[in-house]
Design a protein around this motif. Structure first.
Motif, PDB file in Angstrom:
ATOM      1  N   THR A   1       0.836  -1.183   0.000  1.00 51.22           N
ATOM      2  CA  THR A   1       0.000   0.000   0.000  1.00 51.22           C
ATOM      3  C   THR A   1       0.880   1.245   0.000  1.00 51.22           C
ATOM      4  N   THR A   2       0.527   2.200  -0.826  1.00 48.99           N
ATOM      5  CA  THR A   2       1.290   3.445  -0.869  1.00 48.99           C
ATOM      6  C   THR A   2       0.347   4.629  -0.712  1.00 48.99           C
ATOM      7  N   ILE A   3       0.673   5.488   0.213  1.00 46.24           N
ATOM      8  CA  ILE A   3      -0.093   6.730   0.368  1.00 46.24           C
ATOM      9  C   ILE A   3       0.789   7.880  -0.092  1.00 46.24           C
ATOM     10  N   THR A   4       0.239   8.713  -0.949  1.00 45.94           N
ATOM     11  CA  THR A   4       0.993   9.874  -1.407  1.00 45.94           C
ATOM     12  C   THR A   4       0.215  11.122  -1.013  1.00 45.94           C
ATOM     13  N   TRP A   5       0.906  12.054  -0.434  1.00 52.01           N
ATOM     14  CA  TRP A   5       0.230  13.289  -0.053  1.00 52.01           C
ATOM     15  C   TRP A   5       1.252  14.433   0.018  1.00 52.01           C
ATOM     16  N   PRO A   6       0.784  15.667  -0.131  1.00 51.74           N
ATOM     17  CA  PRO A   6       1.722  16.782  -0.061  1.00 51.74           C
ATOM     18  C   PRO A   6       1.934  17.244   1.384  1.00 51.74           C
ATOM     19  N   ASP A   7       3.152  17.606   1.676  1.00 51.89           N
ATOM     20  CA  ASP A   7       3.453  18.127   3.003  1.00 51.89           C
ATOM     21  C   ASP A   7       2.746  19.471   3.172  1.00 51.89           C
ATOM     22  N   ALA A   8       2.073  19.629   4.294  1.00 53.16           N
ATOM     23  CA  ALA A   8       1.282  20.837   4.513  1.00 53.16           C
ATOM     24  C   ALA A   8       2.162  22.084   4.580  1.00 53.16           C
ATOM     25  N   SER A   9       3.364  21.942   5.086  1.00 58.07           N
ATOM     26  CA  SER A   9       4.169  23.147   5.272  1.00 58.07           C
ATOM     27  C   SER A   9       5.101  23.430   4.096  1.00 58.07           C
ATOM     28  N   THR A  10       5.709  22.388   3.528  1.00 59.13           N
ATOM     29  CA  THR A  10       6.689  22.648   2.475  1.00 59.13           C
ATOM     30  C   THR A  10       6.132  22.440   1.075  1.00 59.13           C
ATOM     31  N   GLY A  11       5.050  21.693   0.952  1.00 60.03           N
ATOM     32  CA  GLY A  11       4.517  21.402  -0.368  1.00 60.03           C
ATOM     33  C   GLY A  11       5.236  20.257  -1.050  1.00 60.03           C
ATOM     34  N   ASN A  12       6.269  19.710  -0.397  1.00 55.75           N
ATOM     35  CA  ASN A  12       6.960  18.554  -0.960  1.00 55.75           C
ATOM     36  C   ASN A  12       6.019  17.345  -0.983  1.00 55.75           C
ATOM     37  N   MET A  13       6.189  16.514  -2.001  1.00 59.83           N
ATOM     38  CA  MET A  13       5.368  15.314  -2.041  1.00 59.83           C
ATOM     39  C   MET A  13       5.981  14.270  -1.098  1.00 59.83           C
ATOM     40  N   LEU A  14       5.117  13.704  -0.293  1.00 59.90           N
ATOM     41  CA  LEU A  14       5.570  12.678   0.624  1.00 59.90           C
ATOM     42  C   LEU A  14       4.916  11.370   0.220  1.00 59.90           C
ATOM     43  N   SER A  15       5.604  10.289   0.427  1.00 55.49           N
ATOM     44  CA  SER A  15       4.941   9.028   0.166  1.00 55.49           C
ATOM     45  C   SER A  15       5.369   8.001   1.201  1.00 55.49           C
ATOM     46  N   LEU A  16       4.431   7.164   1.550  1.00 60.41           N
ATOM     47  CA  LEU A  16       4.664   6.162   2.577  1.00 60.41           C
ATOM     48  C   LEU A  16       4.155   4.842   2.032  1.00 60.41           C
ATOM     49  N   SER A  17       4.983   3.820   2.092  1.00 60.17           N
ATOM     50  CA  SER A  17       4.505   2.538   1.591  1.00 60.17           C
ATOM     51  C   SER A  17       4.934   1.399   2.495  1.00 60.17           C
ATOM     52  N   GLY A  18       4.146   0.375   2.514  1.00 61.55           N
ATOM     53  CA  GLY A  18       4.451  -0.786   3.324  1.00 61.55           C
ATOM     54  C   GLY A  18       3.458  -1.900   3.031  1.00 61.55           C
ATOM     55  N   ARG A  19       3.807  -3.111   3.444  1.00 58.31           N
ATOM     56  CA  ARG A  19       2.943  -4.264   3.211  1.00 58.31           C
ATOM     57  C   ARG A  19       1.912  -4.353   4.333  1.00 58.31           C
ATOM     58  N   MET A  20       0.874  -3.594   4.229  1.00 60.08           N
ATOM     59  CA  MET A  20      -0.156  -3.628   5.270  1.00 60.08           C
ATOM     60  C   MET A  20      -1.414  -2.942   4.731  1.00 60.08           C
ATOM     61  N   SER A  21      -2.437  -2.982   5.526  1.00 62.91           N
ATOM     62  CA  SER A  21      -3.697  -2.411   5.073  1.00 62.91           C
ATOM     63  C   SER A  21      -3.600  -0.891   5.019  1.00 62.91           C
ATOM     64  N   ALA A  22      -4.456  -0.289   4.223  1.00 59.52           N
ATOM     65  CA  ALA A  22      -4.444   1.163   4.070  1.00 59.52           C
ATOM     66  C   ALA A  22      -4.722   1.852   5.404  1.00 59.52           C
ATOM     67  N   ASP A  23      -5.628   1.261   6.192  1.00 61.23           N
ATOM     68  CA  ASP A  23      -5.976   1.878   7.474  1.00 61.23           C
ATOM     69  C   ASP A  23      -4.777   1.914   8.417  1.00 61.23           C
ATOM     70  N   ARG A  24      -4.090   0.775   8.463  1.00 61.77           N
ATOM     71  CA  ARG A  24      -2.913   0.677   9.313  1.00 61.77           C
ATOM     72  C   ARG A  24      -1.865   1.700   8.870  1.00 61.77           C
ATOM     73  N   LEU A  25      -1.689   1.794   7.550  1.00 68.56           N
ATOM     74  CA  LEU A  25      -0.695   2.700   7.006  1.00 68.56           C
ATOM     75  C   LEU A  25      -1.072   4.149   7.301  1.00 68.56           C
ATOM     76  N   LYS A  26      -2.380   4.425   7.252  1.00 66.37           N
ATOM     77  CA  LYS A  26      -2.838   5.786   7.551  1.00 66.37           C
ATOM     78  C   LYS A  26      -2.515   6.160   8.993  1.00 66.37           C
ATOM     79  N   GLU A  27      -2.663   5.164   9.860  1.00 67.78           N
ATOM     80  CA  GLU A  27      -2.313   5.389  11.265  1.00 67.78           C
ATOM     81  C   GLU A  27      -0.839   5.790  11.396  1.00 67.78           C
TER      82      GLU A  27
END
Lengths: 366, 172
Positions: free
Chosen positions: A322-348
């Motif tokens: 699962t990969t979540i991509t979102w922009p950093d609120a302060s810098t505007g840089n794109m951030l991404s987080l990925s791992g082998r787990m459910s989207a909910d867990r990753l969101k946490e």
């Protein structure tokens, strides 16, 4: 025909002789036992020296660590250790003095000179409102104590790792000396750092105990100590950083959520590649410079792009990752987080990382 | 030289290995290798690429020069790509580390010219290329290499022997 000299034998075995010469050498070796033995010996030398040179390839990677992540890790760890030492020394002084003054309603805190760990007998400074004073002392005392911890707590390994980190391209002596010392790889340094952090945790109850032992009036100082320890603990990541692979144009951090379960966090820099001045050979103190440069470089993009908050985070799932991509609120840089787990867990986990980043950012601003 | 990408892909691995063996530091070796390719970019033409690259890298180690961050950046990117395809050496064991330390000692005991010739030969440079890179006469390369190999092996074996004796003494 005269015997072959050693140089010719090696040239022949290396295929460097001309066809004629090679044929002559071959014919001679077929007839001459002495030269045949010399050829056999030369073959042995060639094979053995190849093998010896191959052993040179077992050089641990990261003898000179990438400056950014490790720098950060070290710094907070050392700061934590240094802060604990301040608390420990402080409370030791309190314990000593309270032996005489336990019945009084105030206690004495002897000012420790920056350089000497053991205070000289001087007229003590009496502080009645300890909680207000103690945290103020921290920023002054920490830098002066840090170097001594570096050499004491971590022995040769950490200090050589550190000097390797600070050395630059022209620092031949340090680099030349580094491999044997650091041959045990980065792990040792990490252990040293862990030990320092572990020392922090181990010291905490002791300090609390020591302060409690100073009888009732010391309660105020105990509160102060606890506050400080909490501040120290706040510098550690609840998510363990297990690796920071190098990547151009992005900062990559591997967090271990649970043993064996890691997530990858990527912060892409909005910086044009040509504008990046930071390389693997960046030395000692670039933290401030780098962040300054980065914010300067990202400023125009921030203006141009729509408000980062308007961009929602995106969730992709491919091959169980699962990969979540979102922009950093302060810098505007794109951030991404990925791992082998459910989207909910990753969101946490994403929320946790964001909280930590926010805390770190708040700390960076003086 | 315009096709530095090809040059990089063809020679970088060998050059980095050569430099790592020479310097004992992979990161430093990569920096020097990158600098070498930056130099190649500025060159209008190169006769023998491999000899040229190894000669320049050798000189760079001597000079410890480093410049031109912008181009280095591009090459760092290529190196990053390549690193993904390269196999990392297995984890260093104590045995391995001891062997490496002895090898390092034995290699350091050689005179510089012998050491460089040997390391270049290990990367597949032929006698002409070694002669060119080190400014030797082609006829003397065989002698240089034979001397280097013999000395390397002999000093390594001497180190091994003294280590074994130490271990025996420690055991008894």
């Amino acid at each position: 025909m005269q015997h072959l000299d050693e140089g010719t034998i090696h040239s022949w075995l290396d295929g460097a002789l001309g066809a004629d010469e090679a044929a002559r050498a071959e014919a001679h070796v077929a007839e001459c036992a002495q030269c045949a033995a010399a050829v056999a010996e030369a073959r042995g030398f060639i094979a053995a020296s190849s093998r010896i040179l191959t052993a040179l390839d077992h050089v641990p990677r990261g003898v000179v660590p990438a400056a950014q992540p490790i720098k950060w890790y070290n710094r907070s760890a050392w700061r934590a250790a240094a802060a604990v030492l301040v608390v420990a020394v402080g409370s030791l002084v309190v314990v000593r003095n309270s032996g005489n003054n336990a019945s009084q309603s105030s206690f004495e805190l002897r000012e420790t000179p920056d350089t000497a760990p053991i205070p000289k007998p001087e007229p003590p400074i009496i502080i009645t409102a300890a909680p207000a004073e103690t945290p103020v002392r921290k920023p002054q005392a920490v830098p002066s104590i840090t170097p001594s911890i570096r050499s004491d707590a971590s022995s040769g390994v950490a200090s050589s790792g550190q000097s390797a980190a600070q050395s630059n391209f022209s620092d031949k002596a340090v680099r030349g000396a580094a491999p044997p010392n650091v041959a045990t790889s980065e792990r040792t340094r990490d252990e040293a750092v862990d030990a320092a952090i572990g020392g922090n945790a181990a010291a905490a109850p002791q300090v609390a105990g020591a302060v409690t032992a100073t009888a009732q009036p010391a309660l105020s100082s105990r509160v102060a100590g606890a506050t400080m320890l909490r501040a120290v603990a706040g510098e550690e990541l609840p998510l363990k950083v297990v690796g920071t692979p190098r990547m151009i144009g992005a900062k990559v951090t591997l967090y271990e959520v649970t043993p064996g379960d890691t997530v990858t966090f990527i912060e892409a820099s909005n910086v044009q590649l040509d504008a990046v001045v930071v390389t693997g050979i960046a030395t000692g103190e670039p933290q401030a410079r780098r962040s300054a440069g980065k914010s300067a470089a990202t400023a125009p993009t921030q203006v141009a792009s729509p408000s980062p908050a308007a961009l929602p985070s995106r969730v992709d799932v491919t091959n169980g990752v699962t990969t979540i991509t979102w922009p950093d609120a302060s810098t505007g840089n794109m951030l991404s987080l990925s791992g082998r787990m459910s989207a909910d867990r990753l969101k946490e986990i994403k929320l946790r990382i964001e909280r930590e980043r926010a805390a770190a950012a708040a700390k960076k601003k003086p | 030289v315009t096709d530095v990408d090809r040059l990089f892909r063809t020679y970088n691995a060998a050059l980095v290995r050569y430099l790592t063996r020479r310097l004992g530091d992979r990161d430093w070796a990569e920096e020097v290798a990158q600098e070498t390719f930056v130099r190649a970019l500025r060159q209008t033409s190169i006769q023998n690429e491999r000899a040229w690259l190894f000669a320049v890298a050798t000189n760079l180690v001597r000079d410890e020069a480093r410049k031109d961050m912008r181009r280095r950046k591009h090459l760092a990117l290529l190196a990053e790509e390549e690193r993904e395809t390269m196999v990392e050496p297995e984890e260093t064991t104590i045995e391995r580390a001891q062997e490496a330390a002895m090898a390092r000692k034995a290699v350091d005991a050689l005179v510089e010219r012998d050491r460089l010739a040997l390391l270049m030969r290990e990367e597949g440079l032929d006698y002409t290329e070694i002669a060119e890179a080190l400014q030797l006469s082609p006829g003397s390369v065989g002698t240089t290499l034979s001397r280097a190999r013999r000395r390397l092996v002999e000093s390594y074996e001497a180190l091994q022997k003294s280590r074994e004796e130490r271990e025996k003494n420690a055991a008894s």
